[in-house]
Structures are given as structure tokens and as C-alpha cells.
Design a protein around this motif. Structure first.
Motif, PDB file in Angstrom:
ATOM      1  N   VAL A  15      -1.377  17.175  -0.867  1.00 51.95           N
ATOM      2  CA  VAL A  15      -2.554  16.790  -1.195  1.00 51.95           C
ATOM      3  C   VAL A  15      -2.243  16.456   0.197  1.00 51.95           C
ATOM      4  O   VAL A  15      -2.155  16.310   1.246  1.00 51.95           O
ATOM      5  N   LEU A  16      -4.261  16.342  -0.136  1.00 50.75           N
ATOM      6  CA  LEU A  16      -4.815  15.313   0.751  1.00 50.75           C
ATOM      7  C   LEU A  16      -5.010  14.384   1.143  1.00 50.75           C
ATOM      8  O   LEU A  16      -6.227  14.057  -0.016  1.00 50.75           O
ATOM      9  N   LEU A  17      -5.104  13.838   2.024  1.00 52.06           N
ATOM     10  CA  LEU A  17      -5.391  12.085   2.022  1.00 52.06           C
ATOM     11  C   LEU A  17      -6.422  11.197   3.339  1.00 52.06           C
ATOM     12  O   LEU A  17      -5.517  11.786   4.276  1.00 52.06           O
ATOM     13  N   ILE A  18      -7.344  11.404   2.810  1.00 51.37           N
ATOM     14  CA  ILE A  18      -8.792  10.931   4.134  1.00 51.37           C
ATOM     15  C   ILE A  18      -8.859   9.440   4.071  1.00 51.37           C
ATOM     16  O   ILE A  18      -9.421   9.299   3.115  1.00 51.37           O
ATOM     17  N   ASP A  19      -9.249   8.755   5.439  1.00 55.22           N
ATOM     18  CA  ASP A  19      -8.957   7.510   5.333  1.00 55.22           C
ATOM     19  C   ASP A  19     -10.432   7.863   5.861  1.00 55.22           C
ATOM     20  O   ASP A  19     -11.307   8.152   7.176  1.00 55.22           O
TER      21      ASP A  19
END
Length: 185
Positions: A15-19
Motif C-alpha cells: 500500500v502507498l499513502l500519498i499526501d
């Protein structure tokens, strides 16, 4: 977005969480890392994507912070470089979650959502007026952006007279009494 990303990562998939809230980034308050290196640097300075993706303490969860606040957030999010980022991370991660600004506040969320598979609206329970939620959903529908669902957070259920423990046990106690009467009849 953080909780959703963590839960998806616990399923064992990357999973990649991008702000992507380039005006008021918040993820750096939770994730320590290269604070001055992030999405803005990738979009504006053409640094490699690998330089902005950081591992977290949560297994299978990576994060890309926003980086410095730019003068032109909407333009960066609508850029060809952003579209390239989305295509590249789609091939590397099972889930990519973008934390964005509110839908009605600025155009950034709509610009970003146009390249996404869908949107999950996050609603601050007890604070966000119902008409704002409805207007946000309508704005997304008008832009042909699928709304996958909504997350209601920070809701004080006791404020509305609901006590989970009491109601949960009352529900099952009532079922046991009914079942007991049915069996003896």
C-alpha cells in the motif's frame, strides 16, 4: 486515510499513502521522514519516484509526504508528471491512497480524483454539515468521479444517546429471551 491505508496493508498487500494535500499537508505529523522531500519535489523538480517513497513501521505500508508547499498546487496535480506517477505506482502497489484537501475547499481534490479509480469521502462526524457532504458528493458525480463510499470519523455516539456496549448487550439479551421462549413453547 492513514487508518484505511494501515488496514489495507495488514492484509499483506503493498500500500502507498500519498499526501496530496499540497496546501495543508498533515501526514508528516504522523510519519517521520524526509520532510522537505516529497510529492512536490517529484512533480516540480523531476526527482526519481523512488526518492520520495519511504517505508513505515507498518509492514507493507509506504508513504510519500507532500514536501514543500508550492505556489501552484492545482497545476502540479493536473500535470502530465502526476499522471505518470499514478500509472507507475499502479503497477507497484495493490492500493494507492491519496490524502487530498476537502472537495469543496479548492479544485485540487477534483483534479486529483479525475485520475483516480474512485473517491472515499471522509466526513467529520458531528461537525460537517449534511448539506456540505451532499454538495461534495454531487460535485464528484458531476465530474463523473465514482464515489466508492464514505467514512464517518470522530463521531461521539454518546452525544446522540447511543452507548455501544449497552445497546450491543441489550440486543443479544433480547434475542436470547426470545429464543428461550420459542424453545419452551
Amino acid at each position: 486515510s492513514i487508518n484505511l491505508a494501515a488496514v489495507l496493508a495488514q492484509m499483506g498487500k503493498p500500500v502507498l499513502l500519498i499526501d496530496a494535500d499540497l496546501r495543508r499537508p498533515r501526514l508528516q505529523k504522523v510519519f517521520q521522514g524526509k520532510m522537505n522531500l516529497g510529492l512536490v519535489n517529484y512533480l516540480a523538480a523531476s526527482i526519481p519516484l523512488a526518492d520520495i517513497i519511504q517505508p513505515t513501521e507498518v509492514p507493507h505500508l509506504s508513504v510519500a509526504l507532500s514536501g514543500p508547499i508550492p505556489p501552484n498546487p492545482s497545476e502540479l496535480l493536473a500535470s502530465d508528471r502526476m499522471k505518470h506517477l499514478i500509472e507507475e505506482v499502479r503497477g507497484r502497489f495493490a492500493y494507492v491512497i491519496f490524502d487530498s484537501p476537502p472537495v469543496l475547499a479548492v479544485t485540487d481534490a477534483i483534479v486529483l480524483a479525475a485520475s483516480a479509480d474512485g473517491v472515499v469521502l471522509c466526513v467529520h462526524g458531528g461537525k460537517t454539515p449534511r448539506d456540505l457532504v451532499q454538495r461534495s458528493a454531487e460535485r464528484l458525480r458531476q465530474a463523473n468521479i465514482p464515489v466508492l463510499g464514505a467514512i464517518l470519523n470522530n463521531l461521539d455516539l454518546q452525544q446522540y444517546g447511543y452507548n455501544y456496549r449497552k445497546s450491543y448487550y441489550d440486543y443479544y439479551e433480547g434475542a436470547e429471551e426470545t429464543e428461550g421462549r420459542g424453545q419452551s413453547a
